[in-house]
Design an enzyme around this catalytic site. Structure first.
Site, PDB file in Angstrom:
ATOM      1  N   THR A 247      83.855  15.529  67.335  1.00  0.00           N
ATOM      2  CA  THR A 247      83.944  14.202  66.726  1.00  0.00           C
ATOM      3  C   THR A 247      85.437  13.885  66.617  1.00  0.00           C
ATOM      4  OG1 THR A 247      83.898  15.132  64.502  1.00  0.00           O
ATOM      5  CG2 THR A 247      81.775  14.463  65.442  1.00  0.00           C
TER       6      THR A 247
ATOM      7  N   VAL B 219      87.805  12.644  64.416  1.00  0.00           N
ATOM      8  CA  VAL B 219      88.720  13.108  63.375  1.00  0.00           C
ATOM      9  C   VAL B 219      88.744  14.645  63.330  1.00  0.00           C
ATOM     10  CG1 VAL B 219      89.269  13.060  60.912  1.00  0.00           C
ATOM     11  CG2 VAL B 219      88.472  10.989  62.044  1.00  0.00           C
ATOM     12  N   CYS B 220      87.571  15.250  63.465  1.00  0.00           N
ATOM     13  CA  CYS B 220      87.518  16.723  63.442  1.00  0.00           C
ATOM     14  C   CYS B 220      88.334  17.307  64.597  1.00  0.00           C
ATOM     15  CB  CYS B 220      86.078  17.211  63.538  1.00  0.00           C
ATOM     16  SG  CYS B 220      85.055  16.719  62.121  1.00  0.00           S
ATOM     17  N   THR B 221      88.223  16.694  65.749  1.00  0.00           N
ATOM     18  CA  THR B 221      88.971  17.177  66.908  1.00  0.00           C
ATOM     19  C   THR B 221      90.474  17.070  66.652  1.00  0.00           C
ATOM     20  OG1 THR B 221      87.157  16.596  68.395  1.00  0.00           O
ATOM     21  CG2 THR B 221      89.340  16.873  69.384  1.00  0.00           C
TER      22      THR B 221
ATOM     23  N   LEU C 273      91.494  19.827  63.981  1.00  0.00           N
ATOM     24  CA  LEU C 273      91.522  21.202  64.463  1.00  0.00           C
ATOM     25  C   LEU C 273      92.565  21.402  65.560  1.00  0.00           C
ATOM     26  CD1 LEU C 273      87.755  22.104  64.197  1.00  0.00           C
ATOM     27  CD2 LEU C 273      89.607  22.670  62.643  1.00  0.00           C
TER      28      LEU C 273
END
Length: 161
Positions: free
Chosen positions: A51, A53-55, A58
């Site tokens: 997704t 923002v998660c990408t 991380l």
């Protein structure tokens, strides 16, 4: 809603399946928080693999792994997706930290970040080498994340304490 562990208290222990990219292979293992004693641990709970923002979050932490290493800290990403999903996510973005699968969300509940609908709130917990929770940030809305600079500043405070 559970508030999760309080600052200055022992971080809830857990064992979760996960894996870490090592060269061309994704090495699967069980990760137990108590086995990381002696080093600080950054627990980064995130809603989902692949997704936007998660990408970004991380990838930011992965590109800063040397800064975390310099502070004797491990970074573990935790989300509700399974290890197979983490394997493809790590390979797609060359993520260098272990990604752990909390499919039943027991660990998210223990940390007070399980949320209806989205599954898991975006949150970061900094655990000292003694297993004590030193700092936490739980996002109400998941559109932003704690920066590498914020985390390394907080970690250097733990290391010097």
């Amino acid at each position: 809603m559970a508030s999760g562990p309080q600052l200055g208290s022992a971080a809830p222990d857990f064992t979760l399946p996960g894996g870490v990219l090592s060269g061309e292979s994704f090495e699967r293992a069980d990760y137990r928080l108590s086995s990381a004693r002696g080093r600080s641990v950054v627990l980064a709970f995130y809603p989902g693999d692949n997704t936007s923002v998660c990408t970004k979050q991380l990838c930011s932490y992965s590109s800063g792994m040397e800064a975390f290493e310099g502070l004797d800290a491990d970074v573990w990403g935790i989300s509700p997706q399974g290890v197979d999903s983490h394997d493809s996510f790590a390979r797609a973005f060359d993520l260098r930290m272990p990604l752990l699968a909390d499919e039943g969300r027991e660990t998210a509940r223990a940390y007070g970040v399980s949320a209806p609908g989205i599954g898991v709130r975006r949150a970061v917990f900094l655990i000292g080498p003694d297993g004590v929770l030193r700092w936490k940030h739980v996002a109400l809305l998941g559109a932003t994340f704690q920066s590498l600079t914020t985390l390394t500043d907080r970690l250097s405070g733990i290391k010097e304490a």
